[in-house]
Design a protein around this motif. Structure first.
Motif, short mmCIF file in Angstrom:
data_model
loop_
_atom_site.label_atom_id
_atom_site.label_comp_id
_atom_site.label_asym_id
_atom_site.label_seq_id
_atom_site.Cartn_x
_atom_site.Cartn_y
_atom_site.Cartn_z
N SER A 100 0.84 -1.20 0.00
CA SER A 100 0.00 0.00 0.00
C SER A 100 0.87 1.25 0.00
CB SER A 100 -0.93 0.01 1.21
OG SER A 100 -0.18 0.02 2.40
N SER A 101 0.29 2.33 -0.50
CA SER A 101 0.94 3.64 -0.54
C SER A 101 0.02 4.65 0.12
CB SER A 101 1.22 4.07 -1.99
OG SER A 101 1.55 5.44 -2.04
N VAL A 102 0.47 5.23 1.22
CA VAL A 102 -0.32 6.25 1.91
C VAL A 102 -0.43 7.49 1.02
CG1 VAL A 102 -0.39 7.79 3.90
CG2 VAL A 102 0.27 5.41 4.20
N HIS A 103 0.65 7.87 0.39
CA HIS A 103 0.68 9.08 -0.45
C HIS A 103 -0.31 8.97 -1.61
CE1 HIS A 103 2.19 12.54 -2.59
NE2 HIS A 103 2.35 11.78 -3.66
N MET A 104 -0.32 7.85 -2.31
CA MET A 104 -1.23 7.67 -3.44
C MET A 104 -2.58 7.11 -3.03
SD MET A 104 1.01 6.60 -6.73
CE MET A 104 2.14 5.40 -6.07
N ALA A 107 -6.58 8.49 9.13
CA ALA A 107 -5.82 7.27 8.79
C ALA A 107 -6.32 6.67 7.47
CB ALA A 107 -5.96 6.26 9.91
N LEU A 108 -5.41 6.08 6.75
CA LEU A 108 -5.73 5.40 5.50
C LEU A 108 -6.56 4.16 5.82
CD1 LEU A 108 -5.25 5.30 2.46
CD2 LEU A 108 -3.17 4.03 2.90
N THR A 165 -5.34 -6.94 -8.18
CA THR A 165 -6.38 -5.93 -7.95
C THR A 165 -5.74 -4.70 -7.31
OG1 THR A 165 -7.96 -7.72 -7.54
CG2 THR A 165 -8.65 -5.49 -6.91
N VAL A 166 -6.11 -3.52 -7.82
CA VAL A 166 -5.64 -2.25 -7.26
C VAL A 166 -6.85 -1.54 -6.67
CG1 VAL A 166 -4.50 -0.05 -7.73
CG2 VAL A 166 -3.83 -2.09 -9.01
N TYR A 167 -6.70 -1.10 -5.43
CA TYR A 167 -7.76 -0.40 -4.71
C TYR A 167 -7.35 1.05 -4.46
CZ TYR A 167 -9.13 -5.19 -3.59
OH TYR A 167 -9.49 -6.51 -3.68
N TYR A 168 -8.31 1.95 -4.54
CA TYR A 168 -8.08 3.36 -4.21
C TYR A 168 -9.00 3.74 -3.06
CZ TYR A 168 -8.13 8.41 -4.40
OH TYR A 168 -8.06 9.74 -4.05
N ALA A 169 -8.44 4.33 -2.01
CA ALA A 169 -9.22 4.80 -0.86
C ALA A 169 -9.34 6.31 -0.95
CB ALA A 169 -8.54 4.39 0.44
N PRO A 170 -10.49 6.83 -1.39
CA PRO A 170 -10.63 8.28 -1.51
C PRO A 170 -10.48 8.97 -0.15
CG PRO A 170 -12.59 7.14 -2.34
CD PRO A 170 -11.70 6.12 -1.72
N TRP A 171 -10.08 10.22 -0.21
CA TRP A 171 -9.98 11.01 1.02
C TRP A 171 -11.36 11.15 1.64
CZ3 TRP A 171 -5.51 12.36 3.18
CH2 TRP A 171 -4.38 12.39 2.38
N LYS A 172 -11.41 11.07 2.94
CA LYS A 172 -12.66 11.36 3.65
C LYS A 172 -12.88 12.87 3.53
CE LYS A 172 -12.63 7.44 6.68
NZ LYS A 172 -13.30 6.48 5.89
N ARG A 173 -14.14 13.26 3.44
CA ARG A 173 -14.50 14.66 3.20
C ARG A 173 -15.35 15.23 4.34
NH1 ARG A 173 -11.73 16.73 -1.21
NH2 ARG A 173 -11.23 14.99 -2.54
N THR A 174 -15.24 16.55 4.52
CA THR A 174 -16.10 17.24 5.47
C THR A 174 -17.47 17.42 4.83
OG1 THR A 174 -15.56 19.45 4.66
CG2 THR A 174 -14.11 18.52 6.38
N GLU A 175 -18.43 17.95 5.58
CA GLU A 175 -19.76 18.22 5.02
C GLU A 175 -19.70 19.22 3.87
OE1 GLU A 175 -22.40 19.34 8.16
OE2 GLU A 175 -22.04 17.47 9.25
N ASN A 176 -18.69 20.09 3.89
CA ASN A 176 -18.52 21.09 2.83
C ASN A 176 -17.73 20.54 1.63
OD1 ASN A 176 -19.80 22.93 4.47
ND2 ASN A 176 -17.90 23.70 5.34
N GLY A 177 -17.33 19.28 1.71
CA GLY A 177 -16.60 18.67 0.59
C GLY A 177 -15.09 18.82 0.65
#
Length: 128
Positions: free
Chosen positions: A46-50, A90-91, A71-83
């Motif tokens: 895994s890559s925290v940066h990517m 944490a990843l 298989t390659v997985y992408y974990a999108p950034w968690k977002r605030t209510e404002n996006g």
């Protein structure tokens, strides 16, 4: 098994290898019988940066007619209510998106694919 070398891989500095049981052996019936293609996953990193994770399996497990499955997985950034992107979160791949997958019987092809995906692809990653 202990004398058998692991498959050499070019791994960029940002990647953390969680496990590697990908040996420098082709998937012959004898090598499968000897246990080199068992276990649920042969390679994981895994890559925290990517925000990417890579998993390589042999399916069906312990089957001489199986295939490498990458298989390659992408974990999108968690977002605030404002996006806005939340920082210092944490990843977490529990809700990750599959951004790429492929199958092959060729050890050479799976090695090339692993090394390629570890470099990442722009279209897989959110940049904001």
């Amino acid at each position: 098994m202990s004398e058998t070398p692991l498959q050499p891989l070019r791994i960029p500095p940002d990647w953390r290898v969680g496990w590697n049981t990908l040996f420098e052996l082709d998937p012959t019936a004898e090598n499968v019988r000897r246990g080199f293609f068992g276990g649920s996953s042969l390679f994981g990193a895994s890559s925290v940066h990517m925000r990417l994770a890579v998993d390589v399996e042999w399916r069906p497990e312990d089957d001489p007619d199986g295939r490498y499955c990458l298989t390659v997985y992408y974990a999108p950034w968690k977002r605030t209510e404002n996006g806005r992107r939340r920082k210092n979160v944490a990843l977490d791949f529990s809700h990750a998106n599959v951004v790429y997958d492929m199958e092959t019987r060729s050890r050479q092809e799976i090695v090339e694919q692993i090394e390629e995906v570890l470099r990442g692809r722009d279209e897989w990653i959110e940049h904001n």
